[in-house]
Write an enzyme that holds these catalytic residues in place. Structure first.
Site, PDB file in Angstrom:
ATOM      1  N   ASP A  99     -12.206  16.766-132.321  1.00 41.96           N
ATOM      2  CA  ASP A  99     -13.155  17.164-131.281  1.00 41.96           C
ATOM      3  C   ASP A  99     -14.524  16.599-131.667  1.00 41.96           C
ATOM      4  OD1 ASP A  99     -14.922  18.503-129.581  1.00 41.96           O
ATOM      5  OD2 ASP A  99     -13.861  20.418-129.742  1.00 41.96           O
ATOM      6  N   HIS A 139     -25.201   7.322-114.061  1.00 41.63           N
ATOM      7  CA  HIS A 139     -25.636   8.667-113.669  1.00 41.63           C
ATOM      8  C   HIS A 139     -26.861   9.143-114.453  1.00 41.63           C
ATOM      9  CE1 HIS A 139     -22.403   8.785-110.892  1.00 41.63           C
ATOM     10  NE2 HIS A 139     -21.542   8.464-111.841  1.00 41.63           N
ATOM     11  N   TYR A 146     -24.018  15.943-116.271  1.00 41.08           N
ATOM     12  CA  TYR A 146     -23.325  14.813-116.921  1.00 41.08           C
ATOM     13  C   TYR A 146     -24.314  13.667-117.165  1.00 41.08           C
ATOM     14  CZ  TYR A 146     -20.279  10.642-117.042  1.00 41.08           C
ATOM     15  OH  TYR A 146     -19.678   9.443-117.360  1.00 41.08           O
TER      16      TYR A 146
HETATM   17  N1  LIG Z   1     -14.923   4.861-116.016  1.00 39.05           N
HETATM   18  C1  LIG Z   1     -16.146   4.620-115.549  1.00 39.05           C
HETATM   19  O1  LIG Z   1     -16.311   4.018-114.494  1.00 39.05           O
HETATM   20  C2  LIG Z   1     -17.359   5.069-116.330  1.00 39.05           C
HETATM   21  C3  LIG Z   1     -18.610   4.928-115.728  1.00 39.05           C
HETATM   22  C4  LIG Z   1     -19.742   5.307-116.465  1.00 39.05           C
HETATM   23  C5  LIG Z   1     -19.601   5.762-117.782  1.00 39.05           C
HETATM   24  N2  LIG Z   1     -18.359   5.896-118.316  1.00 39.05           N
HETATM   25  C6  LIG Z   1     -18.261   6.405-119.681  1.00 39.05           C
HETATM   26  O2  LIG Z   1     -17.277   5.675-120.397  1.00 39.05           O
HETATM   27  C7  LIG Z   1     -16.624   6.532-121.329  1.00 39.05           C
HETATM   28  C8  LIG Z   1     -15.110   6.471-121.136  1.00 39.05           C
HETATM   29  O3  LIG Z   1     -14.802   6.885-119.803  1.00 39.05           O
HETATM   30  P1  LIG Z   1     -13.311   6.851-119.215  1.00 39.05           P
HETATM   31  O4  LIG Z   1     -13.409   6.442-117.803  1.00 39.05           O
HETATM   32  O5  LIG Z   1     -12.417   6.105-120.143  1.00 39.05           O
HETATM   33  O6  LIG Z   1     -12.973   8.416-119.216  1.00 39.05           O
HETATM   34  P2  LIG Z   1     -11.702   9.172-119.797  1.00 39.05           P
HETATM   35  O7  LIG Z   1     -11.846  10.595-119.382  1.00 39.05           O
HETATM   36  O8  LIG Z   1     -10.458   8.459-119.427  1.00 39.05           O
HETATM   37  O9  LIG Z   1     -11.918   9.041-121.371  1.00 39.05           O
HETATM   38  C9  LIG Z   1     -12.759   9.916-122.097  1.00 39.05           C
HETATM   39  C10 LIG Z   1     -12.014  10.339-123.342  1.00 39.05           C
HETATM   40  O10 LIG Z   1     -12.859  11.234-124.097  1.00 39.05           O
HETATM   41  C11 LIG Z   1     -12.023  12.236-124.633  1.00 39.05           C
HETATM   42  N3  LIG Z   1     -12.762  13.476-124.903  1.00 39.05           N
HETATM   43  C12 LIG Z   1     -13.199  14.400-124.017  1.00 39.05           C
HETATM   44  N4  LIG Z   1     -13.747  15.448-124.655  1.00 39.05           N
HETATM   45  C13 LIG Z   1     -13.649  15.181-125.986  1.00 39.05           C
HETATM   46  C14 LIG Z   1     -14.016  15.888-127.143  1.00 39.05           C
HETATM   47  N5  LIG Z   1     -14.590  17.108-127.088  1.00 39.05           N
HETATM   48  N6  LIG Z   1     -13.749  15.338-128.346  1.00 39.05           N
HETATM   49  C15 LIG Z   1     -13.160  14.122-128.431  1.00 39.05           C
HETATM   50  N7  LIG Z   1     -12.783  13.392-127.369  1.00 39.05           N
HETATM   51  C16 LIG Z   1     -13.018  13.921-126.145  1.00 39.05           C
HETATM   52  C17 LIG Z   1     -10.959  12.485-123.561  1.00 39.05           C
HETATM   53  O11 LIG Z   1      -9.791  13.096-124.122  1.00 39.05           O
HETATM   54  C18 LIG Z   1     -10.714  11.097-123.030  1.00 39.05           C
HETATM   55  O12 LIG Z   1      -9.607  10.462-123.662  1.00 39.05           O
HETATM   56  C19 LIG Z   1     -17.216   7.930-121.128  1.00 39.05           C
HETATM   57  O13 LIG Z   1     -18.233   8.157-122.082  1.00 39.05           O
HETATM   58  C20 LIG Z   1     -17.815   7.858-119.731  1.00 39.05           C
HETATM   59  O14 LIG Z   1     -18.881   8.764-119.581  1.00 39.05           O
HETATM   60  C21 LIG Z   1     -17.231   5.567-117.621  1.00 39.05           C
END
Ligand SMILES: NC(=O)c1ccc[n+]([C@@H]2O[C@H](COP(=O)([O-])OP(=O)(O)OC[C@H]3O[C@@H](n4cnc5c(N)ncnc54)[C@H](O)[C@@H]3O)[C@@H](O)[C@H]2O)c1
Length: 274
Positions: free
Chosen positions: A50, A112, A135
Protein backbone atom coordinates in the site's frame (compact mmCIF):
# COMPACT_ATOMS: atom_id res chain seq x y z
CA UNK A 1 20.73 1.71 -14.42
CA UNK A 2 20.65 -0.92 -11.72
CA UNK A 3 17.07 -0.62 -10.51
CA UNK A 4 13.82 1.11 -11.51
CA UNK A 5 10.74 1.00 -9.27
CA UNK A 6 7.29 1.20 -10.89
CA UNK A 7 4.29 1.95 -8.65
CA UNK A 8 0.77 1.26 -9.94
CA UNK A 9 2.29 -1.63 -11.89
CA UNK A 10 -0.98 -3.64 -11.94
CA UNK A 11 -2.88 -0.71 -13.46
CA UNK A 12 -3.71 0.05 -17.11
CA UNK A 13 -0.80 2.40 -17.73
CA UNK A 14 1.51 0.27 -15.61
CA UNK A 15 0.74 -2.54 -18.02
CA UNK A 16 1.96 -0.42 -20.98
CA UNK A 17 5.15 0.53 -19.12
CA UNK A 18 6.39 -2.68 -17.50
CA UNK A 19 7.92 -4.24 -20.63
CA UNK A 20 9.70 -1.07 -21.86
CA UNK A 21 10.94 -0.21 -18.33
CA UNK A 22 12.31 -3.71 -17.82
CA UNK A 23 14.61 -3.04 -20.81
CA UNK A 24 16.07 0.11 -19.21
CA UNK A 25 17.52 -1.35 -15.99
CA UNK A 26 19.11 -4.51 -14.59
CA UNK A 27 16.09 -4.90 -12.32
CA UNK A 28 12.52 -3.62 -12.48
CA UNK A 29 10.71 -3.73 -9.15
CA UNK A 30 6.98 -3.49 -9.78
CA UNK A 31 4.64 -2.69 -6.91
CA UNK A 32 0.90 -2.27 -6.42
CA UNK A 33 -1.74 -2.83 -3.76
CA UNK A 34 -3.32 -5.33 -6.15
CA UNK A 35 -1.48 -8.57 -6.92
CA UNK A 36 -3.25 -9.02 -10.28
CA UNK A 37 0.04 -8.49 -12.09
CA UNK A 38 0.24 -11.28 -14.70
CA UNK A 39 3.53 -12.68 -15.98
CA UNK A 40 6.72 -11.00 -14.84
CA UNK A 41 9.63 -10.16 -17.15
CA UNK A 42 12.84 -12.12 -16.51
CA UNK A 43 14.43 -9.22 -14.58
CA UNK A 44 11.20 -8.05 -12.89
CA UNK A 45 10.09 -8.70 -9.33
CA UNK A 46 6.78 -7.80 -7.73
CA UNK A 47 6.11 -6.50 -4.20
CA UNK A 48 2.53 -6.02 -3.06
CA UNK A 49 2.28 -2.87 -0.93
CA UNK A 50 0.00 0.00 0.00
CA UNK A 51 1.47 3.39 -0.96
CA UNK A 52 0.33 4.67 2.45
CA UNK A 53 2.56 2.09 4.21
CA UNK A 54 5.73 4.12 4.81
CA UNK A 55 8.11 1.31 5.88
CA UNK A 56 7.03 -0.87 2.95
CA UNK A 57 7.53 1.93 0.40
CA UNK A 58 10.95 2.79 1.89
CA UNK A 59 12.05 -0.87 1.60
CA UNK A 60 10.92 -1.05 -2.04
CA UNK A 61 12.60 2.20 -3.07
CA UNK A 62 15.95 1.56 -1.34
CA UNK A 63 18.68 1.12 -3.98
CA UNK A 64 16.59 2.48 -6.89
CA UNK A 65 18.06 4.83 -9.49
CA UNK A 66 14.63 6.08 -10.56
CA UNK A 67 11.02 5.70 -9.44
CA UNK A 68 8.20 5.76 -11.99
CA UNK A 69 5.28 6.67 -9.73
CA UNK A 70 1.94 5.76 -11.36
CA UNK A 71 0.07 4.23 -8.38
CA UNK A 72 -3.01 6.15 -7.22
CA UNK A 73 -6.73 6.05 -6.68
CA UNK A 74 -7.74 7.14 -10.19
CA UNK A 75 -11.07 8.94 -9.92
CA UNK A 76 -12.72 11.79 -8.11
CA UNK A 77 -13.56 10.54 -4.60
CA UNK A 78 -13.94 11.78 -1.03
CA UNK A 79 -10.96 13.54 0.52
CA UNK A 80 -10.68 10.69 3.04
CA UNK A 81 -10.36 8.11 0.22
CA UNK A 82 -7.79 10.16 -1.72
CA UNK A 83 -5.71 10.99 1.36
CA UNK A 84 -3.94 7.63 1.82
CA UNK A 85 -2.96 6.56 -1.71
CA UNK A 86 -2.60 9.96 -3.43
CA UNK A 87 -1.36 12.35 -0.71
CA UNK A 88 0.34 10.32 2.06
CA UNK A 89 1.46 7.89 -0.67
CA UNK A 90 3.17 10.73 -2.54
CA UNK A 91 4.93 11.92 0.60
CA UNK A 92 6.16 8.37 1.23
CA UNK A 93 7.49 8.05 -2.33
CA UNK A 94 9.41 11.37 -2.43
CA UNK A 95 10.67 11.07 1.16
CA UNK A 96 11.95 7.55 0.51
CA UNK A 97 13.45 8.60 -2.83
CA UNK A 98 15.26 11.50 -1.18
CA UNK A 99 16.49 9.43 1.76
CA UNK A 100 17.81 6.65 -0.47
CA UNK A 101 19.55 8.91 -3.01
CA UNK A 102 17.22 8.20 -5.95
CA UNK A 103 18.16 10.38 -8.92
CA UNK A 104 14.70 11.11 -10.33
CA UNK A 105 10.97 10.46 -9.92
CA UNK A 106 8.79 10.27 -13.03
CA UNK A 107 5.28 11.11 -11.83
CA UNK A 108 1.88 10.46 -13.39
CA UNK A 109 0.22 13.79 -12.70
CA UNK A 110 -2.98 14.72 -14.50
CA UNK A 111 -4.80 17.37 -16.52
CA UNK A 112 -7.14 17.46 -13.50
CA UNK A 113 -4.52 19.56 -11.66
CA UNK A 114 -5.59 22.34 -14.06
CA UNK A 115 -8.98 20.98 -15.09
CA UNK A 116 -11.05 24.12 -14.42
CA UNK A 117 -9.34 26.17 -17.16
CA UNK A 118 -11.64 26.71 -20.14
CA UNK A 119 -10.78 24.74 -23.25
CA UNK A 120 -10.30 27.84 -25.41
CA UNK A 121 -7.37 28.80 -23.17
CA UNK A 122 -4.35 27.01 -24.66
CA UNK A 123 -2.58 26.35 -21.35
CA UNK A 124 1.17 25.95 -20.92
CA UNK A 125 2.96 23.89 -18.30
CA UNK A 126 3.48 26.89 -16.00
CA UNK A 127 -0.13 28.04 -15.47
CA UNK A 128 -1.29 28.20 -11.83
CA UNK A 129 -2.94 25.08 -10.47
CA UNK A 130 -6.73 25.01 -10.91
CA UNK A 131 -7.89 21.56 -9.78
CA UNK A 132 -11.33 20.22 -10.66
CA UNK A 133 -11.79 18.08 -7.50
CA UNK A 134 -10.01 16.29 -4.67
CA UNK A 135 -8.31 13.96 -7.17
CA UNK A 136 -6.87 16.95 -9.06
CA UNK A 137 -6.01 18.66 -5.79
CA UNK A 138 -3.89 15.65 -4.77
CA UNK A 139 -2.05 15.93 -8.14
CA UNK A 140 -1.39 19.63 -7.33
CA UNK A 141 -0.09 18.63 -3.88
CA UNK A 142 2.21 16.02 -5.40
CA UNK A 143 3.55 18.44 -8.03
CA UNK A 144 4.28 21.00 -5.28
CA UNK A 145 5.81 18.29 -3.11
CA UNK A 146 8.05 17.31 -6.03
CA UNK A 147 9.11 20.92 -6.64
CA UNK A 148 9.94 21.27 -2.92
CA UNK A 149 12.08 18.10 -2.91
CA UNK A 150 13.94 19.48 -5.96
CA UNK A 151 14.50 22.90 -4.44
CA UNK A 152 15.31 21.73 -0.90
CA UNK A 153 16.96 18.33 -1.51
CA UNK A 154 18.03 18.28 -5.19
CA UNK A 155 15.77 15.33 -6.08
CA UNK A 156 14.68 15.63 -9.73
CA UNK A 157 11.09 14.99 -10.85
CA UNK A 158 9.35 15.02 -14.22
CA UNK A 159 5.60 15.48 -13.68
CA UNK A 160 3.59 14.14 -16.61
CA UNK A 161 0.18 15.79 -16.71
CA UNK A 162 -1.53 13.02 -18.63
CA UNK A 163 -4.70 14.09 -20.44
CA UNK A 164 -6.39 10.84 -21.49
CA UNK A 165 -4.58 7.58 -22.16
CA UNK A 166 -7.46 5.41 -23.40
CA UNK A 167 -9.20 4.62 -26.69
CA UNK A 168 -10.70 7.67 -28.44
CA UNK A 169 -14.46 7.37 -27.85
CA UNK A 170 -15.68 10.99 -27.53
CA UNK A 171 -15.01 14.48 -28.96
CA UNK A 172 -12.90 15.55 -25.94
CA UNK A 173 -10.45 12.73 -26.64
CA UNK A 174 -9.76 14.14 -30.13
CA UNK A 175 -7.68 16.73 -28.25
CA UNK A 176 -6.74 14.85 -25.10
CA UNK A 177 -5.62 11.43 -26.42
CA UNK A 178 -2.25 10.05 -25.33
CA UNK A 179 -1.59 6.85 -27.26
CA UNK A 180 0.11 3.99 -25.41
CA UNK A 181 3.09 4.32 -27.79
CA UNK A 182 3.45 8.03 -27.02
CA UNK A 183 3.11 7.31 -23.27
CA UNK A 184 6.10 4.98 -23.52
CA UNK A 185 8.06 7.55 -25.59
CA UNK A 186 7.30 10.28 -23.02
CA UNK A 187 8.36 8.16 -20.04
CA UNK A 188 11.55 7.04 -21.82
CA UNK A 189 12.55 10.65 -22.60
CA UNK A 190 11.76 11.62 -18.98
CA UNK A 191 14.21 8.92 -17.88
CA UNK A 192 17.04 9.37 -20.39
CA UNK A 193 17.20 13.18 -20.55
CA UNK A 194 20.45 13.85 -18.67
CA UNK A 195 19.22 16.73 -16.51
CA UNK A 196 15.59 17.67 -15.79
CA UNK A 197 15.44 19.42 -12.42
CA UNK A 198 11.74 19.89 -11.69
CA UNK A 199 9.84 19.73 -14.97
CA UNK A 200 6.17 19.55 -15.92
CA UNK A 201 5.09 18.18 -19.30
CA UNK A 202 1.66 17.38 -20.67
CA UNK A 203 1.05 13.76 -21.58
CA UNK A 204 -0.68 14.15 -24.91
CA UNK A 205 -0.18 12.85 -28.45
CA UNK A 206 0.42 15.07 -31.52
CA UNK A 207 -3.32 15.72 -31.86
CA UNK A 208 -4.41 18.49 -34.25
CA UNK A 209 -6.91 19.51 -31.54
CA UNK A 210 -4.56 19.34 -28.50
CA UNK A 211 -5.67 22.02 -26.00
CA UNK A 212 -2.28 22.32 -24.23
CA UNK A 213 1.14 23.80 -24.98
CA UNK A 214 4.17 21.64 -24.21
CA UNK A 215 6.76 24.03 -25.65
CA UNK A 216 8.43 24.74 -22.27
CA UNK A 217 9.15 20.99 -21.95
CA UNK A 218 10.58 20.67 -25.49
CA UNK A 219 14.06 20.01 -24.09
CA UNK A 220 12.91 16.56 -22.97
CA UNK A 221 12.97 15.59 -26.64
CA UNK A 222 9.48 14.05 -26.46
CA UNK A 223 8.15 14.00 -30.02
CA UNK A 224 4.71 12.32 -30.08
CA UNK A 225 3.98 10.27 -33.17
CA UNK A 226 0.25 9.61 -32.96
CA UNK A 227 -2.68 11.91 -33.78
CA UNK A 228 -6.33 11.37 -32.81
CA UNK A 229 -7.49 13.18 -35.95
CA UNK A 230 -7.69 9.76 -37.62
CA UNK A 231 -10.83 9.14 -35.47
CA UNK A 232 -12.46 12.58 -35.97
CA UNK A 233 -14.96 11.87 -38.77
CA UNK A 234 -16.39 8.87 -36.99
CA UNK A 235 -16.50 10.46 -33.50
CA UNK A 236 -18.01 13.78 -34.65
CA UNK A 237 -20.66 12.07 -36.79
CA UNK A 238 -21.75 10.06 -33.75
CA UNK A 239 -21.63 12.88 -31.15
CA UNK A 240 -23.80 15.49 -32.86
CA UNK A 241 -23.83 19.08 -31.54
CA UNK A 242 -22.51 19.69 -28.00
CA UNK A 243 -23.80 22.26 -25.50
CA UNK A 244 -21.18 25.06 -25.25
CA UNK A 245 -22.52 26.02 -21.81
CA UNK A 246 -21.73 22.56 -20.45
CA UNK A 247 -18.42 22.70 -18.54
CA UNK A 248 -17.87 19.01 -19.29
CA UNK A 249 -17.28 20.10 -22.90
CA UNK A 250 -15.80 23.55 -22.24
CA UNK A 251 -13.26 22.76 -19.48
CA UNK A 252 -9.92 20.94 -19.76
CA UNK A 253 -11.05 18.53 -17.03
CA UNK A 254 -14.07 17.32 -19.05
CA UNK A 255 -16.72 15.63 -16.87
CA UNK A 256 -14.51 16.03 -13.77
CA UNK A 257 -15.15 19.79 -14.04
CA UNK A 258 -18.90 19.41 -13.56
CA UNK A 259 -19.35 16.46 -11.20
CA UNK A 260 -19.72 17.31 -7.51
CA UNK A 261 -16.73 17.36 -5.18
CA UNK A 262 -16.00 13.81 -4.10
CA UNK A 263 -18.38 12.28 -6.67
CA UNK A 264 -16.98 9.69 -9.10
CA UNK A 265 -16.47 11.05 -12.61
CA UNK A 266 -14.77 8.07 -14.27
CA UNK A 267 -18.02 6.49 -15.47
CA UNK A 268 -18.80 9.65 -17.45
CA UNK A 269 -15.45 9.36 -19.25
CA UNK A 270 -16.43 5.88 -20.53
CA UNK A 271 -12.73 4.94 -20.73
CA UNK A 272 -11.92 1.96 -22.90
CA UNK A 273 -8.47 0.38 -23.03
CA UNK A 274 -6.54 1.11 -26.22
N1 LIG B 1 -5.40 6.77 -17.68
C1 LIG B 1 -5.39 8.09 -17.87
O1 LIG B 1 -5.89 8.58 -18.87
C2 LIG B 1 -4.75 9.00 -16.85
C3 LIG B 1 -4.90 10.38 -17.02
C4 LIG B 1 -4.27 11.23 -16.10
C5 LIG B 1 -3.47 10.69 -15.08
N2 LIG B 1 -3.37 9.34 -14.95
C6 LIG B 1 -2.55 8.83 -13.85
O2 LIG B 1 -1.78 7.73 -14.30
C7 LIG B 1 -1.62 6.79 -13.24
C8 LIG B 1 -2.06 5.40 -13.70
O3 LIG B 1 -3.43 5.46 -14.09
P1 LIG B 1 -4.20 4.20 -14.72
O4 LIG B 1 -5.11 4.72 -15.76
O5 LIG B 1 -3.23 3.13 -15.06
O6 LIG B 1 -5.12 3.78 -13.48
P2 LIG B 1 -5.32 2.36 -12.81
O7 LIG B 1 -6.40 2.53 -11.79
O8 LIG B 1 -5.50 1.31 -13.84
O9 LIG B 1 -3.92 2.12 -12.07
C9 LIG B 1 -3.63 2.67 -10.80
C10 LIG B 1 -3.00 1.58 -9.97
O10 LIG B 1 -2.70 2.12 -8.67
C11 LIG B 1 -2.98 1.10 -7.72
N3 LIG B 1 -3.28 1.66 -6.40
C12 LIG B 1 -4.41 2.27 -5.98
N4 LIG B 1 -4.34 2.55 -4.67
C13 LIG B 1 -3.13 2.10 -4.24
C14 LIG B 1 -2.50 2.08 -2.99
N5 LIG B 1 -3.09 2.57 -1.88
N6 LIG B 1 -1.28 1.51 -2.90
C15 LIG B 1 -0.67 1.00 -3.99
N7 LIG B 1 -1.22 0.98 -5.22
C16 LIG B 1 -2.45 1.52 -5.35
C17 LIG B 1 -4.21 0.38 -8.27
O11 LIG B 1 -4.32 -0.94 -7.72
C18 LIG B 1 -3.94 0.37 -9.76
O12 LIG B 1 -3.31 -0.83 -10.19
C19 LIG B 1 -2.42 7.33 -12.05
O13 LIG B 1 -1.55 8.02 -11.17
C20 LIG B 1 -3.39 8.30 -12.70
O14 LIG B 1 -3.78 9.31 -11.80
C21 LIG B 1 -3.99 8.48 -15.81
Amino acid sequence: MKKIVLTGAAGRLGGYLRGPLSNLANTLVSTDISDDIGDLAANESFVQADLADKPAIHDIIEGADMVVHFGALVDEASFESILGPNIIGSYNVWEAASLHGVRRVIYASSIHAVGMYPKNQHIGVDVAHRPDGFYGLAKCFSEDLARMYWEKRGLETVCLRILSCAAVTNPRALGSWLSPGDLVRLVKRSIDTPVTGFTVAYGVSANDRSPVDNSAAQFLGYRPQDNAEQFADDILAKSGPLDPLDGAHMCHGGPFATTGLGVSAMAALKLVDD
